[in-house]
Motif scaffolding. Structure first.
Motif, PDB file in Angstrom:
ATOM      1  N   PRO B  20       0.820  -1.224   0.000  1.00  0.00           N
ATOM      2  CA  PRO B  20       0.000   0.000   0.000  1.00  0.00           C
ATOM      3  C   PRO B  20       0.852   1.271   0.000  1.00  0.00           C
ATOM      4  CG  PRO B  20      -0.787  -1.540   1.660  1.00  0.00           C
ATOM      5  CD  PRO B  20       0.492  -2.102   1.131  1.00  0.00           C
ATOM      6  N   VAL B  21       1.957   1.235   0.741  1.00  0.00           N
ATOM      7  CA  VAL B  21       2.829   2.415   0.807  1.00  0.00           C
ATOM      8  C   VAL B  21       3.443   2.710  -0.559  1.00  0.00           C
ATOM      9  CG1 VAL B  21       5.011   3.291   1.754  1.00  0.00           C
ATOM     10  CG2 VAL B  21       3.341   2.193   3.260  1.00  0.00           C
ATOM     11  N   ARG B  22       3.862   1.629  -1.247  1.00  0.00           N
ATOM     12  CA  ARG B  22       4.468   1.823  -2.576  1.00  0.00           C
ATOM     13  C   ARG B  22       3.454   2.407  -3.551  1.00  0.00           C
ATOM     14  NH1 ARG B  22       6.195  -3.901  -3.779  1.00  0.00           N
ATOM     15  NH2 ARG B  22       5.588  -4.481  -1.669  1.00  0.00           N
ATOM     16  N   ILE B  23       2.235   1.867  -3.536  1.00  0.00           N
ATOM     17  CA  ILE B  23       1.196   2.386  -4.450  1.00  0.00           C
ATOM     18  C   ILE B  23       0.924   3.856  -4.151  1.00  0.00           C
ATOM     19  CG2 ILE B  23      -1.251   2.221  -5.070  1.00  0.00           C
ATOM     20  CD1 ILE B  23      -1.025  -0.827  -4.551  1.00  0.00           C
ATOM     21  N   MET B  24       0.759   4.159  -2.858  1.00  0.00           N
ATOM     22  CA  MET B  24       0.442   5.546  -2.480  1.00  0.00           C
ATOM     23  C   MET B  24       1.610   6.478  -2.789  1.00  0.00           C
ATOM     24  SD  MET B  24      -1.879   5.174   0.965  1.00  0.00           S
ATOM     25  CE  MET B  24      -0.856   3.994   1.837  1.00  0.00           C
ATOM     26  N   HIS B  25       2.852   5.956  -2.635  1.00  0.00           N
ATOM     27  CA  HIS B  25       4.012   6.788  -2.933  1.00  0.00           C
ATOM     28  C   HIS B  25       3.995   7.235  -4.388  1.00  0.00           C
ATOM     29  CE1 HIS B  25       8.101   7.342  -4.572  1.00  0.00           C
ATOM     30  NE2 HIS B  25       8.310   8.017  -3.452  1.00  0.00           N
ATOM     31  N   TRP B  26       3.734   6.295  -5.312  1.00  0.00           N
ATOM     32  CA  TRP B  26       3.817   6.657  -6.734  1.00  0.00           C
ATOM     33  C   TRP B  26       2.609   7.448  -7.189  1.00  0.00           C
ATOM     34  CZ3 TRP B  26       8.421   6.925  -8.408  1.00  0.00           C
ATOM     35  CH2 TRP B  26       9.410   6.041  -7.929  1.00  0.00           C
ATOM     36  N   ILE B  27       1.446   7.170  -6.599  1.00  0.00           N
ATOM     37  CA  ILE B  27       0.280   8.022  -6.901  1.00  0.00           C
ATOM     38  C   ILE B  27       0.576   9.450  -6.448  1.00  0.00           C
ATOM     39  CG2 ILE B  27      -2.123   8.535  -6.256  1.00  0.00           C
ATOM     40  CD1 ILE B  27      -2.693   5.569  -6.222  1.00  0.00           C
ATOM     41  N   ASN B  28       1.173   9.535  -5.259  1.00  0.00           N
ATOM     42  CA  ASN B  28       1.504  10.859  -4.733  1.00  0.00           C
ATOM     43  C   ASN B  28       2.514  11.574  -5.620  1.00  0.00           C
ATOM     44  OD1 ASN B  28       1.318  12.873  -2.573  1.00  0.00           O
ATOM     45  ND2 ASN B  28       3.481  12.385  -2.297  1.00  0.00           N
ATOM     46  N   ALA B  29       3.472  10.819  -6.153  1.00  0.00           N
ATOM     47  CA  ALA B  29       4.477  11.435  -7.031  1.00  0.00           C
ATOM     48  C   ALA B  29       3.794  12.065  -8.241  1.00  0.00           C
ATOM     49  CB  ALA B  29       5.488  10.373  -7.480  1.00  0.00           C
ATOM     50  N   MET B  75      -6.194  17.884  -7.476  1.00  0.00           N
ATOM     51  CA  MET B  75      -6.409  18.058  -6.027  1.00  0.00           C
ATOM     52  C   MET B  75      -7.098  16.836  -5.408  1.00  0.00           C
ATOM     53  SD  MET B  75      -9.606  20.701  -5.615  1.00  0.00           S
ATOM     54  CE  MET B  75     -11.270  20.248  -6.132  1.00  0.00           C
ATOM     55  N   TRP B  76      -7.990  16.202  -6.189  1.00  0.00           N
ATOM     56  CA  TRP B  76      -8.676  15.017  -5.656  1.00  0.00           C
ATOM     57  C   TRP B  76      -7.688  13.882  -5.437  1.00  0.00           C
ATOM     58  CZ3 TRP B  76     -13.121  15.933  -3.661  1.00  0.00           C
ATOM     59  CH2 TRP B  76     -13.982  16.888  -4.223  1.00  0.00           C
ATOM     60  N   LEU B  77      -6.830  13.696  -6.434  1.00  0.00           N
ATOM     61  CA  LEU B  77      -5.823  12.639  -6.353  1.00  0.00           C
ATOM     62  C   LEU B  77      -4.926  12.873  -5.134  1.00  0.00           C
ATOM     63  CD1 LEU B  77      -5.074  10.239  -8.122  1.00  0.00           C
ATOM     64  CD2 LEU B  77      -3.447  11.699  -9.313  1.00  0.00           C
ATOM     65  N   LEU B  78      -4.436  14.107  -5.007  1.00  0.00           N
ATOM     66  CA  LEU B  78      -3.527  14.441  -3.910  1.00  0.00           C
ATOM     67  C   LEU B  78      -4.211  14.295  -2.553  1.00  0.00           C
ATOM     68  CD1 LEU B  78      -0.603  15.830  -3.467  1.00  0.00           C
ATOM     69  CD2 LEU B  78      -1.980  17.803  -2.836  1.00  0.00           C
ATOM     70  N   ALA B  79      -5.412  14.860  -2.435  1.00  0.00           N
ATOM     71  CA  ALA B  79      -6.070  14.891  -1.125  1.00  0.00           C
ATOM     72  C   ALA B  79      -6.548  13.497  -0.701  1.00  0.00           C
ATOM     73  CB  ALA B  79      -7.243  15.869  -1.153  1.00  0.00           C
ATOM     74  N   ILE B  80      -7.162  12.762  -1.640  1.00  0.00           N
ATOM     75  CA  ILE B  80      -7.691  11.441  -1.272  1.00  0.00           C
ATOM     76  C   ILE B  80      -6.538  10.493  -0.953  1.00  0.00           C
ATOM     77  CG2 ILE B  80      -8.948   9.423  -2.130  1.00  0.00           C
ATOM     78  CD1 ILE B  80     -10.699  11.443  -3.756  1.00  0.00           C
ATOM     79  N   ASN B  81      -5.524  10.480  -1.832  1.00  0.00           N
ATOM     80  CA  ASN B  81      -4.359   9.626  -1.600  1.00  0.00           C
ATOM     81  C   ASN B  81      -3.648  10.021  -0.304  1.00  0.00           C
ATOM     82  OD1 ASN B  81      -2.433   7.578  -2.745  1.00  0.00           O
ATOM     83  ND2 ASN B  81      -1.042   9.338  -2.599  1.00  0.00           N
ATOM     84  N   GLY B  82      -3.536  11.331  -0.085  1.00  0.00           N
ATOM     85  CA  GLY B  82      -2.853  11.829   1.111  1.00  0.00           C
ATOM     86  C   GLY B  82      -3.582  11.434   2.387  1.00  0.00           C
ATOM     87  N   LEU B  83      -4.915  11.529   2.340  1.00  0.00           N
ATOM     88  CA  LEU B  83      -5.702  11.162   3.522  1.00  0.00           C
ATOM     89  C   LEU B  83      -5.560   9.678   3.834  1.00  0.00           C
ATOM     90  CD1 LEU B  83      -9.076  13.127   3.229  1.00  0.00           C
ATOM     91  CD2 LEU B  83      -7.383  13.234   5.081  1.00  0.00           C
ATOM     92  N   ILE B  84      -5.618   8.851   2.777  1.00  0.00           N
ATOM     93  CA  ILE B  84      -5.480   7.403   2.997  1.00  0.00           C
ATOM     94  C   ILE B  84      -4.086   7.098   3.541  1.00  0.00           C
ATOM     95  CG2 ILE B  84      -5.504   5.124   1.896  1.00  0.00           C
ATOM     96  CD1 ILE B  84      -7.507   6.266  -0.149  1.00  0.00           C
ATOM     97  N   TYR B  85      -3.074   7.776   2.997  1.00  0.00           N
ATOM     98  CA  TYR B  85      -1.692   7.576   3.453  1.00  0.00           C
ATOM     99  C   TYR B  85      -1.548   7.915   4.935  1.00  0.00           C
ATOM    100  CZ  TYR B  85       3.279   8.463   4.111  1.00  0.00           C
ATOM    101  OH  TYR B  85       4.553   8.463   4.598  1.00  0.00           O
ATOM    102  N   LEU B  86      -2.098   9.074   5.317  1.00  0.00           N
ATOM    103  CA  LEU B  86      -1.985   9.484   6.723  1.00  0.00           C
ATOM    104  C   LEU B  86      -2.770   8.527   7.623  1.00  0.00           C
ATOM    105  CD1 LEU B  86      -2.236  13.381   6.547  1.00  0.00           C
ATOM    106  CD2 LEU B  86      -0.211  11.989   6.999  1.00  0.00           C
TER     107      LEU B  86
END
Lengths: 257, 222
Positions: B20-29, B75-86
């Motif tokens: 999950p961390v790897r997926i979220m890392h690259w989505i975040n990138a 912004m949706w990608l960043l915020a949703i991915n960021g929230l799940i990551y946190l």
């Protein structure tokens, strides 16, 4: 002086006209689905952008989805901050899709405000008629989509008062404007009924000057600057999406603050 | 002080970077790049620093309207991915485990070592104090971008937040500074990753298997 609002490279408006049927073909459900399909967006940002129009369609779909989100975020009772009259910028900042030198003044004596659509009494209005209605003065911030802002003081009849007076259908979805400078615009009914949405005829206590919309312009505290058409000549209440000048060039329609 | 590393391929342990961390890392990138480059397009329409523009080839969106559309899609990608990551980081304890504690003495030591080009990176499973601090800063900057972004997107609906930030223009400048902080991090992050390519591979494949899930201290290998 060139208008700072004008982009360096204005895209050919024909691009949007050519694709209007496609844009129109999105249904709401489809829009939301596409809006949520952000994975698709990620792939589109990759290497295979052979069809930029697909990217544009996706972005427009998300923008329409965001319009719905903006409408949900909009609180009709939330007032924009107001400021003391001493902070009013004089004169206000000019902005249009053309230079201030190209402003064509409107003759206030012959000017009439035409009404159409879902309105009971569609008789045209003179400027004196408008000023005979209860007036309101607001000192509010004008915020441009570009990022700049200034404080201005506006006086006029609240659009809500006017719409009630002429017997408009207040459950209709849109209030649309036509202007003397060919700048069609439209806002949602909830924003039209907001207490800080005026048909402004005065700035800083004086009759509106020519470059700023004399004899009448829309001034709303709850929308970005480009949703404030100047030199308004006609108002229509409708349920059919009316669009607008910048909206047809890619900007968000709701544009709420 | 660090989790022991077992031979690659151990079945029982947890990977350095779980899937999950790897997926979220690259989505975040991707999200960060969309937000930064489209933000440059929006910035150029009305610059904050007089005379300072971003070159057209760096901007996402061929003019402001499309940069804005990219920004409000990203912004949706960043915020949703960021929230799940946190959320993930807090629930699994990963954030606390990997980023805390930071000791000042350790921090000074790492800075000194770095300046002498003696940076230790044989073990990529633990972060040194400077790394921890930088990751915390960039996470806070990301959160701050969402907050200042909301303020300049909806300055009337969130007028209280705007005045807390010192007004609309000040919120705008803070949003710009947040970008600069994240961009600075990004440059450093990519350069350091390229210097130690194992870290890039770890973020793709998962990296070494940690000895005992959740253990931070004195974990003897099996």
């Amino acid at each position: 002086m060139r208008s700072p609002f004008r982009p360096d490279d204005v895209p050919d408006p024909a691009i949007l006209d050519n694709h209007r049927p496609l844009i129109k073909s999105f249904e709401r459900r489809g829009l939301i689905r596409r809006g949520l399909s952000l994975g698709a967006l990620v792939m589109l940002t990759g290497c295979d952008v052979k069809r930029p129009e697909a990217v544009e369609s996706a972005l427009l779909a998300i923008s329409r989805f965001n319009d719905e989100v903006q409408a949900l975020l909009f609180d009709p009772n939330k007032l924009a901050p107001t400021y003391p009259a001493s902070m009013i910028l004089k004169p206000p900042k000019f902005n249009a899709y053309y230079d201030v030198m190209d402003v064509k003044p409107v003759n206030g004596a012959t000017w009439r405000l035409e009404l159409s659509g879902l309105i009971a009494d569609r008789r045209p209005w003179t400027i004196q008629d408008l000023q005979a209605l209860p007036q309101r003065t607001i000192v509010i911030k004008h915020i441009c989509v570009e990022g700049w802002s200034y404080i201005g003081g506006w006086t006029g009849v609240p659009l809500r008062t006017f719409l009630q007076h002429v017997g408009a259908d207040l459950r209709a979805k849109y209030v649309a404007f036509k202007t003397a400078d060919d700048y069609p615009s439209s806002i949602d009914m909830a924003s039209a009924l907001h207490p800080q949405t005026l048909l402004a005829t005065e700035y800083a206590g004086e009759t509106l000057a020519d470059p700023f919309g004399y004899p009448m312009r829309l001034r709303t505290a709850v929308k970005l600057g480009y949703k404030n058409p100047k030199w308004v000549t006609a108002i229509e209440v409708t349920n059919k999406y009316p669009g607008g000048y910048w909206e047809s060039r890619g900007f968000s329609w709701f544009a709420g603050l | 002080m660090s989790a022991a590393v077992t031979a690659r391929g151990g079945r029982t342990g947890r990977r350095l970077h779980p899937l999950p961390v790897r997926i979220m890392h690259w989505i975040n990138a991707v999200a960060m790049l969309i937000m930064i480059t489209s933000g440059w397009g929006i910035y150029d329409d009305d610059v904050i620093i007089r005379g300072f523009h971003f070159a057209k080839f760096l901007r996402l969106g061929d003019w402001a309207a499309w940069s804005l559309n990219w920004h409000f899609a990203g912004m949706w990608l960043l915020a949703i991915n960021g929230l799940i990551y946190l959320g993930y980081g807090v629930v699994t304890g990963r954030l606390r485990e990997r980023l805390l504690p930071i000791r000042v003495s350790e921090l000074l030591h790492t800075v000194r070592e770095t300046l002498h080009f003696r940076l230790e990176h044989a073990d990529i499973t633990t972060y040194n104090a400077v790394q921890k601090l930088l990751y915390i800063i960039v996470i806070l900057a990301g959160i701050s971008q969402v907050v200042t972004g909301l303020a300049i997107w909806k300055p009337v609906q969130f007028s209280g937040l705007v005045s807390l930030l010192g007004g609309f223009q000040s919120a705008r400048v803070l949003h710009f500074i947040g970008m600069a902080v994240i961009f600075g991090f990004l440059v450093l992050h990519v350069v350091l990753a390229l210097l130690v390519p194992r870290t890039i591979w770890a973020m793709l494949a998962g990296g070494p298997v940690l000895a005992r899930p959740g253990s931070r201290a004195k974990a003897p290998g099996p």
